[in-house]
Motif scaffolding. Structure first.
Motif, PDB file in Angstrom:
ATOM      1  N   THR A  33       0.957  -1.103   0.063  1.00 43.17           N
ATOM      2  CA  THR A  33      -0.035   0.175  -0.207  1.00 43.17           C
ATOM      3  C   THR A  33       0.816   1.200  -0.082  1.00 43.17           C
ATOM      4  O   THR A  33       1.778   1.363   0.784  1.00 43.17           O
ATOM      5  CB  THR A  33      -0.947   0.035   1.150  1.00 43.17           C
ATOM      6  OG1 THR A  33      -1.588  -1.202   1.200  1.00 43.17           O
ATOM      7  CG2 THR A  33      -1.781   1.160   1.063  1.00 43.17           C
ATOM      8  N   PHE A  34       0.407   2.091  -0.888  1.00 46.68           N
ATOM      9  CA  PHE A  34       1.365   3.458  -1.048  1.00 46.68           C
ATOM     10  C   PHE A  34       0.292   4.610  -0.876  1.00 46.68           C
ATOM     11  O   PHE A  34      -0.800   4.491  -1.145  1.00 46.68           O
ATOM     12  CB  PHE A  34       1.884   3.428  -2.407  1.00 46.68           C
ATOM     13  CG  PHE A  34       2.598   2.307  -2.785  1.00 46.68           C
ATOM     14  CD1 PHE A  34       4.086   2.233  -2.390  1.00 46.68           C
ATOM     15  CD2 PHE A  34       2.071   1.433  -3.554  1.00 46.68           C
ATOM     16  CE1 PHE A  34       4.853   1.349  -2.737  1.00 46.68           C
ATOM     17  CE2 PHE A  34       2.973   0.114  -3.730  1.00 46.68           C
ATOM     18  CZ  PHE A  34       4.189   0.261  -3.460  1.00 46.68           C
ATOM     19  N   THR A  35       1.091   5.593  -0.451  1.00 45.47           N
ATOM     20  CA  THR A  35       0.143   6.902  -0.257  1.00 45.47           C
ATOM     21  C   THR A  35       1.111   8.047  -1.003  1.00 45.47           C
ATOM     22  O   THR A  35       2.382   8.308  -0.272  1.00 45.47           O
ATOM     23  CB  THR A  35       0.124   7.261   1.286  1.00 45.47           C
ATOM     24  OG1 THR A  35      -0.942   6.435   1.510  1.00 45.47           O
ATOM     25  CG2 THR A  35      -0.995   8.633   1.083  1.00 45.47           C
ATOM     26  N   LEU A  36       0.678   8.490  -2.053  1.00 41.86           N
ATOM     27  CA  LEU A  36       1.715   9.413  -2.749  1.00 41.86           C
ATOM     28  C   LEU A  36       0.792  10.330  -3.534  1.00 41.86           C
ATOM     29  O   LEU A  36      -0.285  10.300  -3.781  1.00 41.86           O
ATOM     30  CB  LEU A  36       2.368   8.705  -3.834  1.00 41.86           C
ATOM     31  CG  LEU A  36       3.425   7.553  -3.554  1.00 41.86           C
ATOM     32  CD1 LEU A  36       3.636   6.662  -4.402  1.00 41.86           C
ATOM     33  CD2 LEU A  36       4.338   8.163  -2.912  1.00 41.86           C
ATOM     34  N   PRO A  37       1.502  11.556  -3.886  1.00 36.52           N
ATOM     35  CA  PRO A  37       0.953  12.724  -4.783  1.00 36.52           C
ATOM     36  C   PRO A  37       0.531  11.800  -6.403  1.00 36.52           C
ATOM     37  O   PRO A  37       1.005  10.878  -6.469  1.00 36.52           O
ATOM     38  CB  PRO A  37       1.811  13.788  -5.127  1.00 36.52           C
ATOM     39  CG  PRO A  37       2.697  13.631  -3.993  1.00 36.52           C
ATOM     40  CD  PRO A  37       2.842  12.159  -3.570  1.00 36.52           C
ATOM     41  N   ARG A  38      -0.737  12.298  -6.776  1.00 32.44           N
ATOM     42  CA  ARG A  38      -1.099  11.822  -7.993  1.00 32.44           C
ATOM     43  C   ARG A  38      -0.071  11.332  -8.915  1.00 32.44           C
ATOM     44  O   ARG A  38       0.018  10.292  -9.463  1.00 32.44           O
ATOM     45  CB  ARG A  38      -2.059  12.569  -8.726  1.00 32.44           C
ATOM     46  CG  ARG A  38      -2.791  12.016  -9.977  1.00 32.44           C
ATOM     47  CD  ARG A  38      -3.909  12.951 -10.623  1.00 32.44           C
ATOM     48  NE  ARG A  38      -4.964  13.214  -9.541  1.00 32.44           N
ATOM     49  CZ  ARG A  38      -6.066  12.633  -9.511  1.00 32.44           C
ATOM     50  NH1 ARG A  38      -6.037  11.519 -10.293  1.00 32.44           N
ATOM     51  NH2 ARG A  38      -6.895  12.806  -8.557  1.00 32.44           N
ATOM     52  N   ALA A  39       0.905  12.390  -9.495  1.00 24.93           N
ATOM     53  CA  ALA A  39       1.683  12.096 -10.423  1.00 24.93           C
ATOM     54  C   ALA A  39       2.890  10.828  -9.840  1.00 24.93           C
ATOM     55  O   ALA A  39       3.129  10.097 -10.936  1.00 24.93           O
ATOM     56  CB  ALA A  39       2.632  13.409 -10.760  1.00 24.93           C
ATOM     57  N   ALA A  40       3.135  11.071  -8.689  1.00 30.55           N
ATOM     58  CA  ALA A  40       4.108  10.002  -8.179  1.00 30.55           C
ATOM     59  C   ALA A  40       3.551   8.745  -8.159  1.00 30.55           C
ATOM     60  O   ALA A  40       4.120   7.663  -8.374  1.00 30.55           O
ATOM     61  CB  ALA A  40       4.705  10.387  -6.720  1.00 30.55           C
ATOM     62  N   ALA A  41       2.106   8.695  -7.749  1.00 35.24           N
ATOM     63  CA  ALA A  41       1.514   7.441  -7.507  1.00 35.24           C
ATOM     64  C   ALA A  41       1.395   6.857  -9.096  1.00 35.24           C
ATOM     65  O   ALA A  41       1.479   5.661  -9.150  1.00 35.24           O
ATOM     66  CB  ALA A  41      -0.177   7.636  -7.114  1.00 35.24           C
ATOM     67  N   ARG A  42       1.181   7.723  -9.962  1.00 38.46           N
ATOM     68  CA  ARG A  42       1.013   6.876 -11.321  1.00 38.46           C
ATOM     69  C   ARG A  42       2.508   6.395 -11.650  1.00 38.46           C
ATOM     70  O   ARG A  42       2.461   5.421 -12.395  1.00 38.46           O
ATOM     71  CB  ARG A  42       0.631   8.309 -12.355  1.00 38.46           C
ATOM     72  CG  ARG A  42       0.487   7.593 -13.886  1.00 38.46           C
ATOM     73  CD  ARG A  42      -0.072   8.958 -14.681  1.00 38.46           C
ATOM     74  NE  ARG A  42      -1.421   8.946 -14.504  1.00 38.46           N
ATOM     75  CZ  ARG A  42      -1.654  10.279 -14.306  1.00 38.46           C
ATOM     76  NH1 ARG A  42      -0.981  11.362 -14.152  1.00 38.46           N
ATOM     77  NH2 ARG A  42      -3.108  10.483 -13.776  1.00 38.46           N
TER      78      ARG A  42
END
Length: 83
Positions: A33-42
């Motif tokens: 499971t990860f929690t990242l800003p949208r661009a980093a998540a992509r």
């Protein structure tokens, strides 16, 4: 007697704990499971699929949600090894 909602919730919580990174749940998948800003998540999801291709590891984005601050929380799953 039928299970109470509380019993079901406890069983689901136990299964979720078993799915922590590096360990398999009862279904055999590894989850991260990860929690990242949208661009980093992509980017992270793309890197995950590059490292663990869908065809070999049955990789998938299992769940995702947008948090109030705009970050994306998502869970990736894969099989431990490819055949």
């Amino acid at each position: 007697m039928a299970d109470r909602p509380r019993d079901l919730a406890e069983r689901m919580a136990r299964r979720r704990k078993a799915g922590k990174p590096g360990r398999t749940a009862g279904d055999g998948y590894l989850r991260e499971t990860f929690t990242l800003p949208r661009a980093a998540a992509r980017e992270r999801a793309q890197a995950f699929f590059a490292r663990y291709p869908k065809a070999g590891y049955m990789s998938a984005v299992e769940t995702w949600r947008e948090l109030p601050g705009g970050d994306i929380e998502f869970t990736m799953r894969r099989l431990p090894s490819a055949d």
